[in-house]
Enzyme design. Structure first.
Site, mmCIF file in Angstrom:
data_model
loop_
_atom_site.group_PDB
_atom_site.id
_atom_site.type_symbol
_atom_site.label_atom_id
_atom_site.label_comp_id
_atom_site.label_asym_id
_atom_site.label_seq_id
_atom_site.Cartn_x
_atom_site.Cartn_y
_atom_site.Cartn_z
ATOM 1 N N ASN A 1 -84.015 -16.352 36.708
ATOM 2 C CA ASN A 1 -83.932 -15.883 35.324
ATOM 3 C C ASN A 1 -83.155 -14.574 35.199
ATOM 4 O O ASN A 1 -82.560 -14.309 34.152
ATOM 5 C CB ASN A 1 -85.332 -15.742 34.724
ATOM 6 C CG ASN A 1 -85.937 -17.103 34.416
ATOM 7 O OD1 ASN A 1 -85.259 -18.121 34.480
ATOM 8 N ND2 ASN A 1 -87.225 -17.115 34.102
ATOM 9 N N ARG B 1 -81.070 -23.915 28.284
ATOM 10 C CA ARG B 1 -81.318 -23.032 27.164
ATOM 11 C C ARG B 1 -80.706 -21.642 27.320
ATOM 12 O O ARG B 1 -80.231 -21.029 26.352
ATOM 13 C CB ARG B 1 -82.838 -22.916 27.065
ATOM 14 C CG ARG B 1 -83.328 -22.371 25.811
ATOM 15 C CD ARG B 1 -84.832 -22.268 25.875
ATOM 16 N NE ARG B 1 -85.207 -21.071 25.161
ATOM 17 C CZ ARG B 1 -85.127 -20.966 23.859
ATOM 18 N NH1 ARG B 1 -84.744 -21.971 23.132
ATOM 19 N NH2 ARG B 1 -85.447 -19.829 23.262
ATOM 20 N N ARG C 1 -89.108 -23.736 20.932
ATOM 21 C CA ARG C 1 -88.176 -22.767 21.498
ATOM 22 C C ARG C 1 -86.913 -22.542 20.676
ATOM 23 O O ARG C 1 -85.791 -22.827 21.112
ATOM 24 C CB ARG C 1 -87.794 -23.163 22.928
ATOM 25 C CG ARG C 1 -88.986 -23.329 23.810
ATOM 26 C CD ARG C 1 -88.594 -23.551 25.239
ATOM 27 N NE ARG C 1 -88.299 -22.299 25.929
ATOM 28 C CZ ARG C 1 -87.958 -22.237 27.204
ATOM 29 N NH1 ARG C 1 -87.840 -23.316 27.914
ATOM 30 N NH2 ARG C 1 -87.735 -21.071 27.775
ATOM 31 N N PRO C 2 -87.063 -22.049 19.456
ATOM 32 C CA PRO C 2 -85.875 -21.746 18.654
ATOM 33 C C PRO C 2 -85.157 -20.492 19.191
ATOM 34 O O PRO C 2 -85.642 -19.839 20.112
ATOM 35 C CB PRO C 2 -86.457 -21.464 17.277
ATOM 36 C CG PRO C 2 -87.866 -21.058 17.514
ATOM 37 C CD PRO C 2 -88.304 -21.682 18.806
ATOM 38 N N VAL C 3 -83.990 -20.188 18.605
ATOM 39 C CA VAL C 3 -83.250 -18.988 19.013
ATOM 40 C C VAL C 3 -83.078 -18.034 17.833
ATOM 41 O O VAL C 3 -82.186 -17.201 17.809
ATOM 42 C CB VAL C 3 -81.864 -19.334 19.625
ATOM 43 C CG1 VAL C 3 -82.036 -20.013 20.968
ATOM 44 C CG2 VAL C 3 -81.028 -20.191 18.688
ATOM 45 N N ASP C 4 -83.985 -18.154 16.839
ATOM 46 C CA ASP C 4 -83.849 -17.338 15.631
ATOM 47 C C ASP C 4 -83.881 -15.833 15.923
ATOM 48 O O ASP C 4 -83.167 -15.055 15.280
ATOM 49 C CB ASP C 4 -84.950 -17.708 14.615
ATOM 50 C CG ASP C 4 -86.342 -17.635 15.204
ATOM 51 O OD1 ASP C 4 -86.504 -18.015 16.391
ATOM 52 O OD2 ASP C 4 -87.274 -17.189 14.512
ATOM 53 N N LEU C 5 -84.657 -15.414 16.927
ATOM 54 C CA LEU C 5 -84.733 -13.971 17.208
ATOM 55 C C LEU C 5 -83.418 -13.447 17.789
ATOM 56 O O LEU C 5 -83.013 -12.318 17.513
ATOM 57 C CB LEU C 5 -85.874 -13.655 18.173
ATOM 58 C CG LEU C 5 -87.294 -13.982 17.707
ATOM 59 C CD1 LEU C 5 -88.313 -13.509 18.737
ATOM 60 C CD2 LEU C 5 -87.590 -13.337 16.366
ATOM 61 N N ASP D 1 -94.782 -18.698 33.358
ATOM 62 C CA ASP D 1 -94.081 -19.490 34.370
ATOM 63 C C ASP D 1 -94.911 -19.714 35.635
ATOM 64 O O ASP D 1 -94.460 -20.413 36.550
ATOM 65 C CB ASP D 1 -92.746 -18.829 34.732
ATOM 66 C CG ASP D 1 -91.693 -19.038 33.652
ATOM 67 O OD1 ASP D 1 -91.939 -19.812 32.706
ATOM 68 O OD2 ASP D 1 -90.612 -18.417 33.752
ATOM 69 N N ILE E 1 -97.758 -18.361 25.155
ATOM 70 C CA ILE E 1 -96.306 -18.175 24.973
ATOM 71 C C ILE E 1 -95.641 -19.455 24.456
ATOM 72 O O ILE E 1 -94.845 -19.416 23.525
ATOM 73 C CB ILE E 1 -95.618 -17.736 26.292
ATOM 74 C CG1 ILE E 1 -96.372 -16.575 26.942
ATOM 75 C CG2 ILE E 1 -94.150 -17.402 26.061
ATOM 76 C CD1 ILE E 1 -96.237 -15.238 26.291
HETATM 77 C C1 UD1 Z 1 -87.604 -16.765 29.407
HETATM 78 C C2 UD1 Z 1 -87.548 -17.439 30.755
HETATM 79 C C3 UD1 Z 1 -88.630 -18.501 30.864
HETATM 80 C C4 UD1 Z 1 -89.988 -17.905 30.527
HETATM 81 C C5 UD1 Z 1 -89.954 -17.170 29.197
HETATM 82 C C6 UD1 Z 1 -91.248 -16.430 28.895
HETATM 83 C C7 UD1 Z 1 -85.179 -17.321 31.262
HETATM 84 C C8 UD1 Z 1 -83.909 -18.047 31.484
HETATM 85 N N1 UD1 Z 1 -86.244 -18.043 30.933
HETATM 86 O O1 UD1 Z 1 -87.326 -17.780 28.459
HETATM 87 O O2 UD1 Z 1 -88.624 -19.017 32.198
HETATM 88 O O3 UD1 Z 1 -90.948 -18.946 30.462
HETATM 89 O O4 UD1 Z 1 -88.899 -16.202 29.191
HETATM 90 O O5 UD1 Z 1 -91.554 -15.544 29.917
HETATM 91 O O6 UD1 Z 1 -85.249 -16.122 31.430
HETATM 92 N N2 UD1 Z 1 -88.981 -17.678 20.531
HETATM 93 C C9 UD1 Z 1 -88.712 -17.856 19.183
HETATM 94 N N3 UD1 Z 1 -87.472 -17.502 18.732
HETATM 95 C C10 UD1 Z 1 -86.494 -17.008 19.563
HETATM 96 C C11 UD1 Z 1 -86.785 -16.821 20.929
HETATM 97 C C12 UD1 Z 1 -88.039 -17.175 21.387
HETATM 98 O O7 UD1 Z 1 -89.546 -18.310 18.433
HETATM 99 O O8 UD1 Z 1 -85.397 -16.721 19.084
HETATM 100 C C13 UD1 Z 1 -90.319 -18.032 21.057
HETATM 101 C C14 UD1 Z 1 -90.290 -19.108 22.125
HETATM 102 O O9 UD1 Z 1 -90.311 -20.400 21.570
HETATM 103 C C15 UD1 Z 1 -91.547 -18.781 22.885
HETATM 104 C C16 UD1 Z 1 -91.629 -17.251 22.827
HETATM 105 O O10 UD1 Z 1 -90.810 -16.900 21.730
HETATM 106 O O11 UD1 Z 1 -92.670 -19.336 22.247
HETATM 107 C C17 UD1 Z 1 -91.145 -16.515 24.054
HETATM 108 O O12 UD1 Z 1 -89.896 -17.000 24.425
HETATM 109 P P1 UD1 Z 1 -88.807 -16.123 25.201
HETATM 110 O O13 UD1 Z 1 -89.454 -14.913 25.785
HETATM 111 O O14 UD1 Z 1 -87.640 -15.934 24.321
HETATM 112 O O15 UD1 Z 1 -88.417 -17.113 26.371
HETATM 113 P P2 UD1 Z 1 -86.969 -17.389 26.959
HETATM 114 O O16 UD1 Z 1 -86.156 -16.151 26.960
HETATM 115 O O17 UD1 Z 1 -86.411 -18.618 26.341
#
Ligand code: UD1
Length: 422
Positions: free
Chosen positions: A23, A94, A123-127, A308, A330
């Site tokens: 990661n 992702r 797992r959206p990317v809105d943030l 994880d 999470i």
């Molecule tokens: C990273 C890790 C992943 C780990 C996760 C949490 C990488 C490549 N992957 O994933 O292995 O399980 O951190 O420790 O580093 N969310 C939203 N909107 C967003 C972004 C996230 O709603 O724009 C939500 C996600 O759906 C989730 C939570 O926020 O429920 C945390 O996600 P996030 O910390 O962003 O995980 P990743 O960066 O995708």
């Protein structure tokens, strides 16, 4: 499709080298896009996710050369000639969304497909997108792609995340290094992978303070230069292999392991009755007497217990004395390993984000199927302790995040082999 066959029951003894963090590497690689000078990563893991990121960067015109059997990645983004990250590559992983911030910051324009990835929730990317908008980006979603523009360049701003996101923190942090003025990231993720990224960016000339805390301050600079950076050790691979002797019995030294990376996890191992000690070369883990004790676990952002490691911890607790309650906070759909563990005789009751695991004395080998990366390795761990043969199919998930699993466990006496195309 390959399968992994495990004949369980034997204790493990030996040492396992821990690789660089997947990661961390997946966010350090896109950092090359921020500079026209070379960025070299050492201690890179050899994984299919890293190859996917390599393909993505190359599709943009970056040079990525894999040296020393893949442990060194020499990259240059001097000749970027394409600012569109295509769906065909992005859908495989992702973390591909992490090219958005750097491309936008350096070129003022980027088009990135919305990602796919592990099936563990929405797992959206809105943030990520809101963070970049706060820095002045104009975004449009069209045909599954994010079209991003910042004609006059990005501008520093206060970005307050409503909840902690590792990826969004990384994306906005990278973009902010080249924004005009000061950016303050509030409620930032504190994961070691963020600290590693900030250290690398600082070596490239970025001005960053506060990484590892929930407020990160970035003073934008005009350009970043080249650097060489060693990828931090993989705390999730570390925790996974620490669980191998905990589950199967025996004693294993995880080379390169650091307590500060897995403190919350080690606290739970201690409660369960597993001994962990620091050695000059890493961490030594042993289960000496009898069954482990049940423990309750709640996943949280770092420094809490990592999501994880939840699946792997569940594999351990399947044979604990008593009932353990695991709470997943999470990701909303991250117990897909539970029905597979139940095929091996585990007693698990899942209600929403909570799983109650009533320990049984012994698991029994069975054919099971990997559903995501961490789930697949939890089934392998369970197989180490189970009586008889466990066949884990669909291990392509495993290859995304673990290098040489059969060799690493086999060297400690596990009876494990990969069967091609079974
Ligand atoms: C990273 C890790 C992943 C780990 C996760 C949490 C990488 C490549 N992957 O994933 O292995 O399980 O951190 O420790 O580093 N969310 C939203 N909107 C967003 C972004 C996230 O709603 O724009 C939500 C996600 O759906 C989730 C939570 O926020 O429920 C945390 O996600 P996030 O910390 O962003 O995980 P990743 O960066 O995708």
């Amino acid at each position: 499709m390959d399968s992994i066959v495990i004949n369980g029951g034997g204790a493990l003894h030996g040492e396992i080298p821990i690789a660089g963090a997947k990661n961390a590497c997946l966010t350090l690689m896109p950092a090359t896009l921020l500079s026209d000078e070379p960025l070299t990563l050492t201690n890179a893991p050899r994984l299919s996710d890293i190859r996917t990121m390599t393909t993505l960067l190359q599709s943009l015109g970056a040079e990525v050369t894999s040296l020393q059997h893949g442990q060194v990645l020499a990259m240059s983004s001097h000749d970027i000639n394409n600012l569109t990250a295509d769906y065909d590559i992005v859908r495989k992983m992702r973390a591909s969304i992490l090219v958005l911030g750097p491309m936008l910051a350096r070129h003022g324009h980027a088009v990135v497909s919305l990602p796919g990835g592990c099936a563990i929730g929405a797992r959206p990317v809105d943030l990520h997108l809101k963070g970049l908008e706060a820095l002045g980006a104009e975004l449009e979603l069209k045909d599954g792609y994010v079209h991003a523009q910042a004609p006059g360049g990005l501008k520093g701003a206060v970005v307050a995340f409503p909840f902690v996101s590792v990826g969004a923190t990384e994306n906005v942090l990278m973009a902010a290094t080249l924004a005009k003025g000061t950016t303050v990231l509030k409620n930032a993720a504190r994961e070691p992978e963020i600290v590693d990224l900030a250290q690398c960016l600082r070596q490239m000339g970025a001005q960053i303070e506060g990484e590892g805390t929930n407020t990160i301050t970035v003073q934008g600079v005009d350009s970043l230069h080249g650097a060489t950076h060693p990828v931090v050790v993989d705390r999730i691979e570390l925790g996974t292999y620490m669980l191998a002797p905990a589950i199967a019995g025996g004693e294993v030294e995880c080379l390169g392991g650091r307590l500060d990376l897995v403190a919350a996890f080690v606290e739970k191992l201690d409660e369960a009755g597993i001994s962990v000690e620091e050695t000059p070369r890493g961490l030594r883990v042993a289960r000496r007497n009898g069954r482990v004790r049940a423990v309750d676990v709640t996943t949280e952002p770092f420094p809490g217990f990592p999501t994880d490691l939840q699946a792997q911890m569940m594999a351990l607790l399947c044979t604990a004395e008593g009932t353990s309650v695991l709470e997943e906070t999470i990701f909303e759909n991250r117990f897909m390993h539970a029905p597979e563990l139940m095929r091996m005789g585990a007693r698990i009751d899942v209600q929403g984000g909570t799983a109650s695991v009533s320990g049984v004395e012994r698991l029994k080998g069975a054919p099971v199927m990997a559903t995501d990366l961490r789930a697949s390795v939890s089934l392998i761990l369970a197989g180490l302790a189970a009586e008889g043969e466990t066949v884990v199919s669909r291990v392509y998930h495993l290859d995304r995040g673990y290098e040489k699993v059969e060799e690493k466990l086999g060297a400690c006496g596990a009876r494990i082999e990969r069967i091609k195309d079974r």
